[in-house]
Design an enzyme around this catalytic site. Structure first.
Site, PDB file in Angstrom:
ATOM      1  N   HIS A 126      -6.451   1.498 -16.986  1.00 15.27           N
ATOM      2  CA  HIS A 126      -7.141   2.751 -16.695  1.00 15.27           C
ATOM      3  C   HIS A 126      -6.641   3.874 -17.619  1.00 15.27           C
ATOM      4  O   HIS A 126      -5.438   4.048 -17.798  1.00 15.27           O
ATOM      5  CB  HIS A 126      -6.873   3.106 -15.226  1.00 15.27           C
ATOM      6  CG  HIS A 126      -7.658   4.267 -14.725  1.00 15.27           C
ATOM      7  ND1 HIS A 126      -9.031   4.267 -14.662  1.00 15.27           N
ATOM      8  CD2 HIS A 126      -7.249   5.481 -14.233  1.00 15.27           C
ATOM      9  CE1 HIS A 126      -9.436   5.407 -14.144  1.00 15.27           C
ATOM     10  NE2 HIS A 126      -8.393   6.166 -13.889  1.00 15.27           N
TER      11      HIS A 126
ATOM     12  N   LEU B 158     -14.199   8.590 -19.922  1.00 13.83           N
ATOM     13  CA  LEU B 158     -13.111   7.646 -20.142  1.00 13.83           C
ATOM     14  C   LEU B 158     -12.734   7.030 -18.801  1.00 13.83           C
ATOM     15  O   LEU B 158     -12.340   7.744 -17.874  1.00 13.83           O
ATOM     16  CB  LEU B 158     -11.887   8.357 -20.735  1.00 13.83           C
ATOM     17  CG  LEU B 158     -12.112   9.257 -21.954  1.00 13.83           C
ATOM     18  CD1 LEU B 158     -10.802   9.907 -22.375  1.00 13.83           C
ATOM     19  CD2 LEU B 158     -12.709   8.463 -23.096  1.00 13.83           C
TER      20      LEU B 158
ATOM     21  N   ASP C  98     -11.914  12.109 -17.887  1.00 16.75           N
ATOM     22  CA  ASP C  98     -11.338  10.792 -17.633  1.00 16.75           C
ATOM     23  C   ASP C  98     -11.202  10.558 -16.143  1.00 16.75           C
ATOM     24  O   ASP C  98     -10.948  11.490 -15.374  1.00 16.75           O
ATOM     25  CB  ASP C  98      -9.957  10.676 -18.299  1.00 16.75           C
ATOM     26  CG  ASP C  98      -8.943  11.633 -17.699  1.00 16.75           C
ATOM     27  OD1 ASP C  98      -8.123  11.216 -16.856  1.00 16.75           O
ATOM     28  OD2 ASP C  98      -8.962  12.835 -18.058  1.00 16.75           O
ATOM     29  N   SER C  99     -11.386   9.310 -15.716  1.00 16.72           N
ATOM     30  CA  SER C  99     -11.190   8.902 -14.336  1.00 16.72           C
ATOM     31  C   SER C  99     -12.043   9.757 -13.392  1.00 16.72           C
ATOM     32  O   SER C  99     -13.259   9.782 -13.516  1.00 16.72           O
ATOM     33  CB  SER C  99      -9.697   8.983 -13.989  1.00 16.72           C
ATOM     34  OG  SER C  99      -9.428   8.366 -12.749  1.00 16.72           O
ATOM     35  N   ALA C 100     -11.412  10.475 -12.457  1.00 16.28           N
ATOM     36  CA  ALA C 100     -12.185  11.358 -11.587  1.00 16.28           C
ATOM     37  C   ALA C 100     -12.926  12.405 -12.409  1.00 16.28           C
ATOM     38  O   ALA C 100     -14.040  12.804 -12.073  1.00 16.28           O
ATOM     39  CB  ALA C 100     -11.273  12.036 -10.571  1.00 16.28           C
TER      40      ALA C 100
END
Length: 462
Positions: free
Chosen positions: A379, A269, A241-243
């Protein structure tokens, strides 16, 4: 007396963080039930959660990076009886040279004229096996081997998800993502290995790619005495997810470039695939997301880890490397040969456009891409446990893992829109298409990086 003083100071610090949120949350609660300025897809709990997270993220500039890291990486004392958590080191074993050569090759080949970036030294890292647990026995004094055998006895799937947590490359750990990872494991009735990769700025690019690739090869070819048996690559899904989503994409590019066996699939994600925040949604969705409104440059008090002297604007990579495909995967020339992808994005998040562009580029390379856009979601909205959109996303992830690891032949290459009730339908072209070419995106990233040092940007606050 000393114990009392420590406890007092601890609770005093906690209260100092919580008390200022009372007026803010009171205002948000009142607005939710009166003039209703929040998206319709946000229920009251989601509204309060999103605004609380945004408040706490804005406090980061008052602390050093080391202080924030300490808060987000500490071990949890909260027991979750429905989770298997088994700590597991990832040793160097026999993959050191292979991993370093692969990362070096990818850094050089994909740089397109960028100065050569040497691969970070390969280092042993840690992680943890995670799965959904039904056993009620007290296992606190069991050995890791006994726990692992008990966990395996409860699983129905031999698939493994290598999970790479988010946190802007410098925050969080498998501990912060246990609920998310165990919920994912429950959906496909298998196990996840959640990696504790090295964090920036103490270890910057490409250390994190090196760590993730080491873990991937360790899953496939474990040394003697490892808890797990060799896992065929066609049974492995890499997710993040994200980074961690950006890192997943970077690791996949490295695998494709080096000719290593590819995984069965990847899940991202809310992927952070443009480190410069050059797409429009990074500005237009600031109100409906909790991410800081200025995410390009870290604002923390100067410390040993981060001098904040203005020479480098991002923890993860030097300014000139932000355009590199392993750092910002939206600049990748091709995704040809990649395995199936599931890209999950919130319509209300600041990283929406870059995630959609990433999915489009992969699809144009002939990759089986399933992209899902969730109405008004922020987010990594999977943290909104109980929301219909979060529940739907976990179901979709479970179905994807089962499909790509050989369990089903369900629909592939689809584009879906999921409304606030979790109902799924087709994603319209105008919601999906971003309208930029790769060359235009590269130019936008260059312009964004140049602006980071401007007086206008320096005067802004997150």
């Amino acid at each position: 007396m000393e114990r009392f003083t420590k406890s007092y100071n601890k609770y005093k610090q906690t209260l100092g963080l919580i008390l200022p949120t009372v007026p803010l949350l009171t205002y948000e609660a009142f607005s939710h039930f009166t003039w209703g300025n929040q998206p319709n897809a946000w229920d009251f709990r989601s509204h309060m959660t999103i605004k609380s997270i945004k408040y706490f993220m804005q406090l980061g500039s008052e602390y050093t990076v080391e202080q924030v890291q300490k808060i987000t990486t500490r071990e949890s004392n909260i027991l979750h009886p429905n989770q298997w958590i088994i700590n597991q080191p990832v040793p160097l074993s026999g993959h050191t040279d292979q991993v370093k050569d692969a990362v070096n090759k990818a850094c050089t080949a994909l740089g397109e004229g960028l100065d050569k970036i040497d691969a970070a030294e390969v280092a042993a890292v840690d992680g943890e096996w995670t799965a959904y647990r039904t056993m009620t026995a007290d296992t606190s004094d069991w050995s890791a081997e006994k726990k692992f055998a008990a966990m395996e006895s409860e699983l129905e799937s031999d698939a493994v998800v290598l999970y790479l947590h988010g946190g802007a490359y410098y925050l969080c750990s498998p501990v912060t993502h246990r609920d998310l990872v165990s919920a994912l494991a429950r959906q496909f009735k298998g196990k996840c290995f959640s990696l504790k990769y090295r964090l920036a700025p103490q270890a910057s690019f490409p250390s994190q790619i090196t760590d993730a690739l080491l873990a991937y090869m360790w899953l496939i070819d474990p040394p003697a005495g490892a808890l797990h048996k060799p896992v065929p690559p066609e049974k492995i899904v890499i997710a993040g997810d994200s980074a961690g989503g950006g890192l997943t994409a970077g690791v996949l590019l490295t695998i494709l470039q080096s000719g290593l066996p590819r995984p069965a699939g990847v899940i991202t994600l809310s992927p952070w695939v443009d480190l410069s925040h050059s797409f429009e949604s990074s500005i237009t969705n600031a109100v409906t997301d909790y991410l800081p409104e200025l995410g390009a440059k870290h604002r923390h008090k100067a410390s040993k880890a981060w001098a904040a002297d203005g020479s480098q604007y991002h923890f993860y990579a030097p300014n000139e490397a932000v355009i590199h495909p392993l750092v910002s995967p939206v600049t990748a020339k091709s995704w040809e040969g990649a395995p199936p992808m599931l890209v999950i994005i919130g319509e209300g998040e600041r990283l929406r456009d870059e995630g959609l562009f990433f999915a489009q580029q992969a699809a144009q390379s002939g990759v089986d891409v399933n992209v899902q856009l969730y109405e008004a979601m922020p987010h990594v909205f999977q943290l909104l446990r109980g929301h219909p959109s979060a529940r739907r996303s976990f179901m979709e992830m479970g179905k994807f893992v089962t499909r790509v690891t050989g369990g089903t032949s369900e629909e592939s290459g689809a584009r879906h829109w999921i409304d606030g009730r979790g109902e799924i339908g087709p994603l319209a072209d105008e919601q999906y298409r971003i309208g930029f070419t790769r060359d235009e995106v590269i130019e936008r990233i260059r312009n964004s990086v140049e602006k980071w040092g401007s007086q206008e940007m320096l005067e802004q606050k997150i």
